[in-house]
Design an enzyme around this catalytic site. Structure first.
Site, PDB file in Angstrom:
ATOM      1  CG  HIS A  33       4.486  -3.114   3.836  1.00 31.44           C
ATOM      2  ND1 HIS A  33       4.326  -1.569   3.487  1.00 31.44           N
ATOM      3  CD2 HIS A  33       5.884  -3.282   4.147  1.00 31.44           C
ATOM      4  CE1 HIS A  33       5.356  -1.234   3.563  1.00 31.44           C
ATOM      5  NE2 HIS A  33       6.520  -2.116   3.833  1.00 31.44           N
ATOM      6  CD  GLU A  34       7.670  -6.525   5.232  1.00 32.72           C
ATOM      7  OE1 GLU A  34       8.605  -6.623   4.356  1.00 32.72           O
ATOM      8  OE2 GLU A  34       7.631  -5.481   6.190  1.00 32.72           O
TER       9      GLU A  34
END
Length: 379
Positions: A33-34
């Site tokens: 996600h990051e």
């Protein structure tokens, strides 16, 4: 000594059997996600101050040549990318801080970029989660194929919604609520999340099609990981003699297409669950937080690595959907503000942003408290 040895052995088993799988699942999902935020942000020319897996004090890390601090933090329940100009890990804008930036910093500051760059950077996180889910299912379909059974009815439970609607053994499902049916699993996926909703079934009997309506009833079952779940059923049974089981094998492109389809199915079912939950028609006890995820990770790991990877895919899709909710400080909340800015052709007033951020943060904290309560005390 025996008690101490037994306690130590139990602790080791807990760490290896539950905590390690939990950290593996959560770390992979959060990192992907990051990384989505990071890669698109860099592509857009935005400076990155920190990339953290976890929150709180730093445990270990390093600084790369571009000045980004890559680190692992003490609380492993999420992560963040802090861009140049961010006042916090939630990317909340702070006009006072932006004014203090140097000219070089202002050129790479997140909140001073065109709205499309900010929106693309924010959306990249959830999108990366969906890509991870697609990739996992695509690889599994390519390696193992898929075991399916034909959408035939072998038995109908007396007094069930199916029996009351006139469905008989030997009937074949053609469509459910307008969705074309290919396998018995398609029927289960649609019906399981629609308890209490009248559904239109198109069936085939003796070469002739007919329509009927049945309303799935809610029942408790155990899933493959041993969790008690509440799903909708209509009371039909499929077996190998009637269902004609078969193995579907996929080529590379077919596997990707099947992975996309499976991911979309998960997104749709999750959306339906959340809609029904808000309307008070879904069991709130089905929600769980870190404790439940850790328990599921341990159960999945005990069944084999492929089960753990499937849990990664499911959790990744869930995190992607959750982050797209239009609530600050979630990604969807940022996207809502950027959409308003694009329409109005000017930023949303600071006072409005501040009030909405505080309200959104309160909602997120209340939700987190609720799922923690569910984890610890149940319903």
């Amino acid at each position: 000594m025996g008690d101490i040895a037994g306690s130590l052995l139990g602790l080791v088993e807990f760490l290896l059997g539950t905590i390690v799988p939990f950290l593996f699942v959560l770390t992979v999902v959060v990192f992907v996600h990051e990384l989505g935020h990071y890669l698109v942000g860099r592509w857009c020319g935005i400076g990155v101050q920190a990339f953290s897996i976890g929150f709180g004090p730093e445990i270990a890390g390093f600084t790369d040549r571009k000045g980004t601090r890559w680190k692992i933090s003490a609380i492993p329940l999420g992560g963040y990318v802090k861009f140049v100009g961010d006042v916090s890990s939630t990317s909340q804008p702070d006009p006072a801080s932006l004014k203090k930036l140097t000219d070089t910093e202002r050129r790479s500051a997140f909140h001073l970029q065109p709205v499309w760059k900010r929106a693309a950077t924010v959306f990249a996180g959830p999108f990366a989660n969906f890509l991870l889910t697609v990739m996992v299912f695509s690889i599994m379909f390519a390696m193992f194929g898929r075991y399916v059974v034909e959408p035939m009815v072998a038995e109908v439970r007396p007094g069930s919604p199916a029996a009351e609607s006139g469905i008989l053994p030997g009937d074949r499902f053609i469509s459910v609520d307008g969705v074309r049916i290919e396998t018995f699993g398609d029927v289960q996926r649609i019906v399981s999340g629609r308890a209490g909703d009248p559904l239109v079934f198109v069936m085939e009997r003796d070469g002739q099609q007919f329509r009927t309506t049945a309303t799935p009833e809610l029942t408790e079952q155990q899933d493959a990981l041993g969790n008690t779940i509440r799903i909708g059923i209509i009371g039909v049974v499929n077996n190998q003699e009637v269902g004609q089981p078969r193995q579907i094998e996929y080529g590379p492109l077919e596997a990707v297409a099947a992975g996309v389809e499976e991911t979309w199915s998960i997104i749709v079912r999750t959306g339906q669950f959340m809609k029904r939950l808000v309307a008070g028609r879904e069991d709130r006890c089905q929600l769980g937080g870190p404790v439940k995820i850790a328990d599921m990770a341990g159960r999945a790991a005990s069944l084999g690595f492929e089960w753990l990877v499937q849990l990664v895919a499911l959790l990744s899709a869930g995190i992607g959907i959750l982050n797209l909710l239009p609530i600050p400080p979630l990604d969807g909340g940022h996207l809502l503000f950027y959409g308003m800015e694009a329409v109005m052709r000017r930023p949303v007033p600071e006072q409005v942003v501040e009030v909405v951020y505080r309200a959104g943060m309160l909602m997120v904290l209340i939700f987190m408290g609720f799922v923690f309560w569910n984890d610890l005390f149940g319903c």
